[in-house]
Scaffold this motif. Structure first.
Motif, PDB file in Angstrom:
ATOM      1  N   LYS A 135      10.235   3.088  30.087  1.00 49.96           N
ATOM      2  CA  LYS A 135      11.488   2.416  30.427  1.00 49.96           C
ATOM      3  C   LYS A 135      12.007   1.497  29.312  1.00 49.96           C
ATOM      4  N   ASP A 136      11.101   0.916  28.538  1.00 43.88           N
ATOM      5  CA  ASP A 136      11.510  -0.188  27.666  1.00 43.88           C
ATOM      6  C   ASP A 136      11.089  -0.036  26.212  1.00 43.88           C
ATOM      7  N   SER A 137      10.849   1.185  25.750  1.00 46.05           N
ATOM      8  CA  SER A 137      10.540   1.362  24.322  1.00 46.05           C
ATOM      9  C   SER A 137      11.704   0.888  23.451  1.00 46.05           C
ATOM     10  N   LEU A 138      12.925   1.183  23.877  1.00 45.36           N
ATOM     11  CA  LEU A 138      14.091   0.730  23.124  1.00 45.36           C
ATOM     12  C   LEU A 138      14.164  -0.785  23.111  1.00 45.36           C
ATOM     13  N   TRP A 139      13.861  -1.408  24.238  1.00 47.72           N
ATOM     14  CA  TRP A 139      13.864  -2.875  24.296  1.00 47.72           C
ATOM     15  C   TRP A 139      12.837  -3.445  23.331  1.00 47.72           C
ATOM     16  N   LEU A 140      11.667  -2.827  23.241  1.00 50.30           N
ATOM     17  CA  LEU A 140      10.639  -3.285  22.309  1.00 50.30           C
ATOM     18  C   LEU A 140      11.114  -3.159  20.861  1.00 50.30           C
ATOM     19  N   VAL A 141      11.776  -2.048  20.547  1.00 45.64           N
ATOM     20  CA  VAL A 141      12.312  -1.848  19.195  1.00 45.64           C
ATOM     21  C   VAL A 141      13.354  -2.920  18.876  1.00 45.64           C
ATOM     22  N   LYS A 142      14.243  -3.180  19.817  1.00 44.11           N
ATOM     23  CA  LYS A 142      15.277  -4.191  19.597  1.00 44.11           C
ATOM     24  C   LYS A 142      14.673  -5.592  19.477  1.00 44.11           C
ATOM     25  N   SER A 143      13.564  -5.824  20.169  1.00 47.55           N
ATOM     26  CA  SER A 143      12.876  -7.115  20.059  1.00 47.55           C
ATOM     27  C   SER A 143      12.277  -7.289  18.666  1.00 47.55           C
ATOM     28  N   ILE A 144      11.688  -6.214  18.131  1.00 52.78           N
ATOM     29  CA  ILE A 144      11.127  -6.279  16.775  1.00 52.78           C
ATOM     30  C   ILE A 144      12.227  -6.588  15.764  1.00 52.78           C
ATOM     31  N   LYS A 263      17.423 -11.375  22.359  1.00 55.33           N
ATOM     32  CA  LYS A 263      18.603 -11.125  23.184  1.00 55.33           C
ATOM     33  C   LYS A 263      18.767  -9.622  23.385  1.00 55.33           C
ATOM     34  N   ASP A 264      19.505  -9.247  24.399  1.00 54.85           N
ATOM     35  CA  ASP A 264      19.792  -7.831  24.625  1.00 54.85           C
ATOM     36  C   ASP A 264      21.029  -7.472  23.803  1.00 54.85           C
ATOM     37  N   TRP A 265      20.833  -7.420  22.489  1.00 55.26           N
ATOM     38  CA  TRP A 265      21.947  -7.253  21.571  1.00 55.26           C
ATOM     39  C   TRP A 265      22.364  -5.788  21.477  1.00 55.26           C
ATOM     40  N   THR A 266      23.567  -5.564  20.923  1.00 57.22           N
ATOM     41  CA  THR A 266      24.081  -4.201  20.792  1.00 57.22           C
ATOM     42  C   THR A 266      24.342  -3.809  19.341  1.00 57.22           C
ATOM     43  N   SER A 267      25.112  -4.606  18.610  1.00 57.37           N
ATOM     44  CA  SER A 267      25.526  -4.184  17.264  1.00 57.37           C
ATOM     45  C   SER A 267      24.698  -4.795  16.143  1.00 57.37           C
ATOM     46  N   SER A 268      24.178  -5.998  16.334  1.00 57.46           N
ATOM     47  CA  SER A 268      23.354  -6.621  15.291  1.00 57.46           C
ATOM     48  C   SER A 268      22.271  -7.462  15.949  1.00 57.46           C
ATOM     49  N   PRO A 269      21.081  -7.513  15.332  1.00 54.19           N
ATOM     50  CA  PRO A 269      19.950  -8.220  15.949  1.00 54.19           C
ATOM     51  C   PRO A 269      20.251  -9.691  16.192  1.00 54.19           C
ATOM     52  N   SER A 270      19.949 -10.147  17.397  1.00 50.74           N
ATOM     53  CA  SER A 270      20.162 -11.554  17.729  1.00 50.74           C
ATOM     54  C   SER A 270      19.056 -12.023  18.673  1.00 50.74           C
TER      55      SER A 270
END
Length: 343
Positions: A135-144, A263-270
């Motif tokens: 469910k959250d592999s993408l969330w983990l990638v965005k967290s990194i 954060k649950d960002w979309t275009s740039s890491p935050s």
């Protein structure tokens, strides 16, 4: 066996700039029953509360907030137990991956699962590991990526990761996520003066002028995976970590305490970054920690032991189950004085 784990790893990373804490601390866990302990040369066991338990026992408002959260989830038709376990596993995986990154290890973002399987296969036994990966592999990638941006923004340099330390004053032990140096911008009067009269501010030539500067500070950063903000308990955690660190490293001057979360960002890491170095809750810290310490001393934790097989023809409850004091159980398993240090 008996769902008991005893962890002996003392840290994930420790800079040569820091000496190793003298005490060798183990972590015992059976279900939600978690304690830290040390074994003395004469075989005596010293038990320490976890930081989260100490704060929960010492700060009544934290219990009210948790129960309100449970009731809200039940009203939505969700299981609080599942959500707690899922969030805990997701947070553990995030902590591991962030630690890998800041140590300079290469992470293949196309498959964080493969990275975990190769470098920390023991994490796959966590509750709901597969659920989090699915469910959250993408969330983990965005967290990194959010963490990478934070490290770059503040020029973060690690001194210790997941370093377990204890406090004799508070009878508590805990791993600290990150001890580091980081560059922070601050406002103040640093010798700059107005070169001419200023109509905008009313200042005269030669008056002190407020300016900004970047300064490197020693800090503790505590990672959170929550998307709902930071709470009182997070403030108390950081303040407690500062005290534990000071007890183990008296010469270190911690200037910054920070909570970090992606954060649950979309275009740039935050990311979210909140400084917790001071605040109105500071007056409550010693009260909370002392009450938690007192309640820890009241406890006589036990261990559930299941010793034999069971079948319908020979059932005897007394042979299948017993409850023993945790201290007695630990004395027994360490009676030969074994000490196997992981790092």
């Amino acid at each position: 066996m008996n769902n008991i784990t005893i962890e002996e790893k003392q840290f994930d990373f420790l800079s040569p700039e820091l000496s190793r804490p003298v005490a060798f601390i183990r972590r015992f866990q059976q279900g939600n029953n978690r304690f830290y302990y040390t074994v003395e040369e004469d075989g005596n066991i010293n038990l320490y509360s976890s930081a989260t338990t100490l704060i929960k026992d010492g700060y009544a408002e934290d219990g009210y907030a948790l129960e309100a959260w449970r009731n809200r989830l039940r009203a939505e038709g969700k299981s609080p137990e599942y959500e707690l376990n899922y969030s805990a596993t997701r947070g553990t995986l995030m902590h591991f991956l962030l630690g890998e990154y800041i140590q300079g290890k290469v992470i293949d973002l196309s498959s964080v699962n493969n990275h975990i399987l190769e470098f920390a296969p023991e994490l796959t036994s966590l509750n709901y590991y597969s659920d989090v990966i699915n469910k959250d592999s993408l969330w983990l990638v965005k967290s990194i990526l959010a963490f990478a941006q934070f490290v770059k923004d503040y020029n973060v340099k690690p001194l210790a990761l997941e370093l377990i330390m204890k406090s004799e004053q508070y009878k508590v032990a805990s791993p600290i996520d990150l001890v580091c140096t980081m560059d922070v911008e601050e406002k103040g009067f640093f010798g700059e003066v107005y070169k001419a009269d200023s109509k905008a501010t009313g200042a005269k030539k030669g008056d002190p002028k407020e300016s900004k500067r970047v300064r490197t500070v020693l800090a503790i950063v505590d990672f959170k995976s929550t998307q709902s903000g930071f709470f009182d308990k997070h403030y108390f955690q950081l303040q407690l970590y500062k005290r534990i660190l000071k007890e183990n490293y008296p010469d270190l001057d911690i200037e910054g305490l920070y909570n970090w979360s992606p954060k649950d960002w979309t275009s740039s890491p935050s990311y979210n970054l909140k400084e917790q170095s001071d605040g109105k809750l500071n007056d409550l810290c010693e009260v909370v920690f002392e009450q938690g310490r007192i309640k820890h001393n009241w406890k006589s934790p036990s261990v559930d032991i299941y010793d034999s097989q069971i079948d319908i023809s020979s059932f005897d409850f007394s042979k299948n189950y017993k409850k023993v004091l945790l201290i007695d159980y630990l004395k027994e398993i360490h009676k030969d004085g074994e000490r196997s240090e992981t790092n």
